[in-house]
Design a protein around this motif. Structure first.
Motif: not given
Length: 240
Positions: A61-76
């Motif tokens: 999840x840490x890697x995905x957060x870094x790559x996707x940015x804020x939108x990662x908080x809006x999806x599962x």
């Protein structure tokens, strides 16, 4: 394989792999970038309320957060092959076993003797990538199998890589977990992925009344439909 009809997106919850599905596979995994167009696509899917959207990846999840940015908080988001997930600010994950540090050390010793082999450190796993050193495939798989038995870790094979990870989870487990929660309950799960690691997700989606979509060349698979590459995936999702 047949092209997926657009009506699959009606009352659907989307479970989408990351590498090789939303972005192209590259030799250096750390260099993958989620471009602005991808982030905009995910935002549009959320705004159009196509059920719910989940990114289900072998990455942390840490890697995905870094790559996707804020939108990662809006999806599962489910990372590490289902070992960890976050949705609506609820996060769950196992305890990282100390044995993974020893596995990573052993992988780095091996990589030092095999030019082109890369070691990827993950929150709940460690991987050997041999895309740039295909002749090292047999040796990489052998050392992973040996260490997996020694430390009680799951061996996960993928596109030109092998990974040792925390056992007890996979992308099918992730799909079933999320589908048991609102607002996914009652929707049709559509799992999109390219790798062997996505097969449990295809199976779970099918058993829950949906289906899988394989990205890339046809092969033996539990998926029902196919898309050629990440560009085709994005174009199909844009029809929602």
């Amino acid at each position: 394989m047949p092209f997926p009809p657009t009506d699959l997106l009606t009352n659907a919850s989307l479970f989408i792999d990351f590498d090789g599905t939303l972005v192209d596979l590259i030799d250096q995994p750390d260099d993958v970038i989620a471009d602005e167009a991808l982030r905009d696509l995910l935002a549009r899917l959320i705004a159009r309320k196509v059920g719910s959207v989940a990114v289900v990846s072998g990455r942390s999840i840490a890697q995905l957060d870094a790559m996707l940015g804020p939108i990662a908080r809006s999806i599962a988001v489910s990372g590490s092959h289902g070992a960890e997930y976050r949705w609506n600010d609820i996060t769950a994950h196992p305890i990282r076993p100390d044995s993974l540090d020893r596995v990573e050390d052993a992988f780095r010793v091996f990589a030092a003797t095999a030019p082109g082999v890369l070691v990827e450190s993950k929150s709940f796993g460690a991987a050997l990538h041999y895309r740039r050193a295909p002749d090292a495939a047999v040796a990489a798989r052998k050392i992973a199998a040996s260490l997996g038995v020694r430390f009680g870790l799951a061996v996960q094979h993928g596109h030109m890589m092998v990974e040792l990870r925390v056992p007890g989870s996979d992308k099918g487990v992730a799909t079933r977990r999320l589908m048991a929660q609102a607002p996914m309950i009652g929707t049709r799960p559509i799992f999109i992925g390219d790798d062997l690691t996505d097969e449990p997700g295809f199976i779970a989606a099918t058993e829950l009344g949906g289906c899988g979509i394989l990205v890339g060349p046809p092969r033996a698979t539990a998926a029902r439909y196919g898309l050629s590459d990440s560009t085709a995936v994005r174009a199909w999702l844009a029809t929602a």
